[in-house]
Enzyme design. Structure first.
Site, PDB file in Angstrom:
ATOM      1  N   CYS A 100       0.818  -1.138  -0.094  1.00  0.00           N
ATOM      2  CA  CYS A 100      -0.012   0.034  -0.110  1.00  0.00           C
ATOM      3  C   CYS A 100       0.790   1.138   0.187  1.00  0.00           C
ATOM      4  O   CYS A 100       1.582   1.654  -0.965  1.00  0.00           O
ATOM      5  CB  CYS A 100      -0.920  -0.159   1.142  1.00  0.00           C
ATOM      6  SG  CYS A 100      -2.294   1.178   1.127  1.00  0.00           S
TER       7      CYS A 100
ATOM      8  N   HIS B 162      -3.764  -5.554   0.958  1.00  0.00           N
ATOM      9  CA  HIS B 162      -3.019  -5.653   2.188  1.00  0.00           C
ATOM     10  C   HIS B 162      -2.914  -7.099   2.332  1.00  0.00           C
ATOM     11  O   HIS B 162      -4.042  -7.774   3.198  1.00  0.00           O
ATOM     12  CB  HIS B 162      -3.681  -4.972   3.376  1.00  0.00           C
ATOM     13  CG  HIS B 162      -3.609  -3.484   3.437  1.00  0.00           C
ATOM     14  ND1 HIS B 162      -2.438  -3.034   3.870  1.00  0.00           N
ATOM     15  CD2 HIS B 162      -4.109  -2.496   2.681  1.00  0.00           C
ATOM     16  CE1 HIS B 162      -2.643  -1.656   3.777  1.00  0.00           C
ATOM     17  NE2 HIS B 162      -3.682  -1.196   3.086  1.00  0.00           N
TER      18      HIS B 162
ATOM     19  N   GLU C 243      -1.495  -8.722   4.880  1.00  0.00           N
ATOM     20  CA  GLU C 243      -1.391  -8.834   6.203  1.00  0.00           C
ATOM     21  C   GLU C 243      -2.867  -8.613   6.890  1.00  0.00           C
ATOM     22  O   GLU C 243      -2.937  -9.426   7.928  1.00  0.00           O
ATOM     23  CB  GLU C 243      -0.422  -7.751   6.900  1.00  0.00           C
ATOM     24  CG  GLU C 243      -0.988  -6.567   7.024  1.00  0.00           C
ATOM     25  CD  GLU C 243      -0.934  -5.487   5.897  1.00  0.00           C
ATOM     26  OE1 GLU C 243      -0.743  -6.321   4.969  1.00  0.00           O
ATOM     27  OE2 GLU C 243      -1.147  -4.393   5.956  1.00  0.00           O
TER      28      GLU C 243
END
Lengths: 272, 794
Positions: free
Chosen positions: A97, A232, A234
């Protein structure tokens, strides 16, 4: 190198805010991960103690001027030397990002001819305009160059969230086709927005959430060791982070996001 | 005495004035209050006058401003703490009589700190506690929507930092005028609701997103009375290791101010909050709106967390309303100290601020810490590492005086005891009976059309276009999201899983029913509590704590205060019946504009604990063939409902809360959830049964067949009333056929009935009392109606 010997540096500055979950993703897979403020790295000058450098999501320095640009300039001024060595030794760099925006602003991505003096692409403000937080589908496009997706079969559709307002990948209009061809020639195309059946978004919103050229969501450099993506991973690590887990009878333990970290660790374990 | 001799400039190299109160007439005292923007009434001004008479001197501008800030409604909550006369009886403090009393009577073991700190604290798991706080930022948002809302978020996050908690989630509940309001009808000085809506939602998103705190729960409500008085509630939930909670400052500890620099933005924010909005608010009060810099606060947060973990400070608090004046004073008061502060040490944005301006400025992103001298160096080093400016500006003293100096000259010297003893307010309240009527109109022939219209009603329609502009997943701990699954269904609450090594979750929900307050403030408050609680239960929340936030009109007007008293009575009654304590709350009064007062609005935020997030329940239908149960009784309660509103009525039959009965039902339902036999659950609120059923269907992508003849109801003979009544304490629950017996057994003795079945056929079909299929529509059409109204983001 043994998994537990691998050291990951998750770098932060004022405004970085996805460092904790990024660090957690690495730790979940059994490697050492540390979150370090750029000020500390400059003071300690120990970047080369780490095998991986990660720029997590957030709003580094408020994203004032342009997303990622201040951090990119600051890095180049303060840590340029170490970073050069880091890259020459093919140590992996990941930008998620805001981290992707930093890599592009630094000239590390796409980096057709190594590090470029000026950004060769940009992550412009979304169309439609505004911040957008949603789960999207991605098609894995890479043929084997990108070390961050080596464990993901080409053509696989992944489910991961995006959350940003400046993620519209663009090349200069006049060189658009030429640079796109180059991305494919060098196997630098990694992720494209698609629907759940794997059909490319072809720019249609919200399948392509930001109006990115050619539905591009993530690319790597020509060595495959530097990788930037807007989504993302994660946030798609555990099953309970999925938006629809309450609908499933049986969930896999992990989400699609894990594949990126797993691929990277696999590479490191073999290489170093 | 002439006007000019009322103020005399002291012979100092900076701006400092003395105000000649000793000889001032009552009229002149009021003039001083108004000219200096003190917002003190005559009784208060006279007390000031009397105090300085005993000191044999005149007050300085710094002193008067300090007193005004400390005694302001915002900082001291005069109305809630003062006396109220109503119906011949006297209430000594609304707060003590109703809100705090409920908590004290329930007295749960798990309340760690209530009403005492910047935020309420409840225990959680593995030595960690949850902190929660909700604030309002209405006035600034009316003047400058983006900045007002953003600083509202920033302020409530600092409240959570103020109890050493790491902010893990934000909430926001907003009230706007109708977005299609006629421009020509807007009085001067009132901004169009659409402009306010865009600015406020952008401000909330920007702050939370930039700080990396997920905004996970909220609501947007439209009402005519919000046109002149926008309502902006900002909430924050934090996580703290209890063993690191430090509040033990003592005399000698250094006062450190950290974070942003101080400027002229946000002067008189709190006294502004105690005034009605006028045409001139824009001009006069613009300086009262602060400027937001979320990145500064993000850095501040990092430093504070490290200071907490290393146990280097003895207390912290945020610089919010009243700026330093309230932070320094309240800290000293809390620890039984006095304080000396050198205002010339405070870092400024630009030169030229008078000492009083420095002391009351509400510039953002600032925190105050008290630090034992031996730790000072380490504390300052931590701030430096994070690129945050921090300065020692003074210290706590044994002597109970507040002493402020500037460039070596004393500019204020007041006894703490005087400062924290404002005159007790005595207000009068009345609660006049309103004459309302139940409307009479024939039942519409096409109820499918009515349902489609209701789904498009602004208060029911999907808020997805706003929610997606808030990052609700940053930190990666949002286990149940505000928008559920592929179709973005409206979950009743969100769940955060804050600890990596625990499956426990925090469920965050809210309840607010301002339209009911137009009929009866008591039942409005009761409904808000019930709604917040049942939203929480619907996802699997237990052990629920409540936060109360009142937004009311001018309490000097007896009928406004009367309805406030009514609402507080309900807070006590319902909270004790549910055994859900209040842990924190705030009131925002004086919400009046040229368009009149805000409709009395009580927001209840509920924070529940989910014992194991793996058993959380979402609201979308899961499997065709499953049974649908309606839990709870349906009464002919359509007063204030969205259905009546659609028909142009308010009505009288406001939904009541039968709390004792409801509590038993809630226990049984929670038990069923614990057994894992509840496949989906959705609370019935605005739009009643039909809207809740439609939402479950289109969120799950399955159809539903229902029969109104099976609905447990009291005295309802009309299909439309059964479909759209907003009776409280009701849920729709999906249960698998194989679990029917067990569910029925668990719910025995509680009102419930099997009213339908989940179908593969993707239509919502509802059999009426006498007519077949009074509602019959493809779920895609229902979903489209629901998504249409606010889809473009305006």
């Amino acid at each position: 190198m043994k998994r537990e010997e691998i050291k990951v540096c998750v770098m932060r500055v004022g405004g970085t805010n996805c460092d904790a979950e990024t660090q957690r993703a690495f730790q979940e897979l059994g490697v050492q991960a540390e979150t370090l403020h750029l000020n500390e790295l400059i003071k300690r000058r120990n970047l080369l103690d780490y095998q991986v450098l990660v720029f997590p999501g957030g709003f580094s320095f408020g994203d004032y001027v342009r997303a990622g640009v201040i951090l990119a300039r600051w890095l180049s001024a303060e840590l340029g030397k170490e970073l050069k060595t880091f890259i020459e030794e093919n140590r992996p760099i990941l930008g998620i990002c805001n981290g992707f925006q930093v890599l592009v602003e630094y000239g590390l991505l796409p980096g057709f001819e190594g590090v470029s003096a000026y950004p060769e692409a940009t992550l412009a403000t979304n169309i439609p305009q505004g911040y957008n937080c949603r789960w999207i589908h991605l098609k894995h496009e890479n043929k084997g160059k990108c070390i961050f997706t080596s464990k993901i079969p080409t053509g696989k559709v992944l489910h991961i969230p995006v959350a940003h307002s400046e993620g519209r990948f663009l090349f200069p209009k006049e060189k658009e086709q030429q640079l796109l061809d180059k991305l494919y020639e060098n196997d630098m195309m990694v992720l494209r927005y698609c629907n759940e059946n794997g059909e490319y978004a072809e720019g249609s919103y919200p399948t392509n959430p930001n109006g990115s050229f050619h539905d591009i969501a993530g690319i790597c450099n020509k060595d495959g060791t530097i990788f930037g993506l807007m989504p993302h991973p994660e946030r798609a690590l555990y099953w309970w982070q999925q938006p629809d887990w309450t609908r499933r009878e049986q969930m896999p333990q992990y989400g699609d996001g894990k594949l990126f970290f797993e691929s990277l660790i696999d590479y490191l374990a073999k290489k170093f | 005495m002439t006007q000019s001799s009322l103020y005399s400039r002291r012979d100092t190299p900076f701006s400092l004035h003395e105000i000649n109160t000793q000889k001032a007439s009552d009229q002149q005292l009021l003039e001083v209050s108004s000219e200096l923007g003190l917002c003190l009434n005559l009784q208060e001004m006279k007390q000031v006058q009397a105090y300085f008479q005993t000191q044999n001197r005149n007050p300085t501008d710094v002193e008067l401003q300090t007193i005004a800030q400390t005694w302001s409604e915002h900082c001291y909550h005069k109305t809630f703490k003062g006396k109220i006369r109503i119906d011949g009886k006297e209430i000594n403090s609304l707060f003590k009589t109703y809100i705090a009393k409920a908590t004290h009577e329930i007295n749960p073991r798990w309340c760690v700190s209530v009403f005492e700190d910047n935020a309420g604290i409840i225990s959680f798991d593995r030595g960690y506690a949850i902190a929660a706080k909700v604030e309002t930022h209405n006035h600034p948002s009316a003047v400058e929507p983006f900045g007002g809302a953003a600083t509202g978020v920033g302020g409530v996050i600092r409240d959570v930092l103020g109890v050493w908690a790491d902010p893990i989630a934000c909430t926001d509940v907003l009230g706007f005028g109708p977005l299609d309001y006629d421009y020509n009808k807007l009085p001067a000085g009132v901004k169009h609701p659409k402009y306010v809506y865009m600015g406020v939602t952008a401000g909330i998103g920007a702050y939370g997103n930039n700080m990396g705190i997920p905004t996970v729960n909220g609501a947007i409500y439209f009402d005519e009375t919000y046109t002149g008085n926008v309502v902006v509630y900002c909430g924050c939930i934090g996580l703290l290791p209890l063993c690191k909670f430090r509040k033990n400052a003592q005399a000698g500890h250094v006062i450190v101010v950290a974070g942003g620099k101080t400027g002229r933005d946000g002067i008189h924010g709190v006294t502004f909050a105690s005034a009605e909005l006028t045409e001139k608010s824009e001009e006069v009060s613009r300086p009262a709106v602060q400027i937001a810099d979320p990145i500064e606060e993000e850095k501040l947060k990092r430093a504070l967390m490290e200071i907490r973990d290393r146990e280097l400070a003895s207390a912290t608090t945020d610089l919010g309303g009243g700026g330093m004046s309230s932070a320094v004073g309240e800290t000293a008061e809390r620890f039984g100290c006095g304080a000396t502060v050198d205002l010339s040490k405070v870092p400024l944005k630009y030169a030229g601020l008078a000492p009083w301006e420095i002391y009351v400025s509400e510039s953002q992103e600032r925190m105050l810490l008290t630090v034992p001298l031996e730790n000072l160096e380490q504390v300052l080093a931590i701030f430096e590492k994070e690129d945050v400016e921090a300065t020692a500006v003074g210290k706590l003293t044994r002597e109970r005086r507040l002493q402020l100096s500037f460039e070596g000259i004393t500019v204020a010297d007041i006894e703490m005891q005087f400062l924290f003893k404002p005159p007790e307010s005595m207000k009068t309240a009345t609660y006049p009976a309103v004459s309302l009527e139940e409307p009479e109109f024939p039942e519409p022939t096409n109820l499918t059309e009515t349902l489609l219209q209701l789904l498009s009603a602004p208060n029911i329609a999907s808020k997805e276009s706003v929610v997606r502009t808030y990052d609700h997943e940053v930190k990666g701990n949002t286990a149940l999201k505000p928008l559920h699954g592929k179709y973005a269904g409206p979950n009743d609450a969100s769940i955060i899983k804050p600890l990596d090594n625990s499956w426990k979750g925090v469920a965050i929900s809210c309840g607010m029913n301002p339209n009911y307050g137009k009929i009866d403030a008591y039942w409005m408050a009761a409904a808000a509590i019930d709604e917040a609680v049942r939203n929480n239960l619907a996802v699997g929340g237990r052990r629920i704590a409540l936060l109360d936030n009142f937004v009311w009109g001018n309490p000097e007007k007896p009928e406004r205060l009367g309805s406030l008293v009514r609402a507080c009575e309900a807070c006590y009654d319902i909270a004790t019946a549910f055994r859900t304590p209040f842990i924190s709350g705030k009131d925002s009064l004086y919400n009046e504009s040229p368009m009149g007062p805000v409709t009395p609005t009580l927001l209840i935020t509920a924070v529940g604990i989910v014992p194991d997030i793996r058993s959380a329940v979402s609201m979308d239908l899961k499997t065709p063939g499953n049974l649908l149960y309606l839990v709870g009784n349906t009464y002919p309660e359509l007063g204030g409902s969205e259905y009546y509103k659609l028909k142009g009525f308010l009505g009288k039959s406001v939904p009541k809360t039968r709390a004792t009965q409801a509590r038993k039902t809630y226990y049984a339902l929670t038990k069923a959830m614990g057994e894992g036999i509840v496949k989906s659950c959705h609370d019935l609120s605005e739009g009643g049964l039909a809207v809740a059923a439609a939402e479950m269907a289109f969120a799950g992508g399955y159809g539903l067949e229902m029969d109104l003849r099976a609905v447990p109801s009291k005295l309802i003979a009309r299909d439309d009333f059964l479909l759209f009544s907003e009776s409280n304490s009701r849920f729709l629950v999906e249960v698998a056929e194989k679990d029917r017996e067990e569910f029925e057994k668990l719910m025995k003795g509680k009102v419930h009935a099997e009213i339908g079945k989940v179908t593969k056929n993707t239509r919502l079909i509802i059999q009426g009392l006498k007519r077949p299929a009074v509602v019959d529509a493809p779920i895609a059409d229902l979903r489209a109606s629901w998504k249409r109204t606010l889809s473009s983001g305006v």
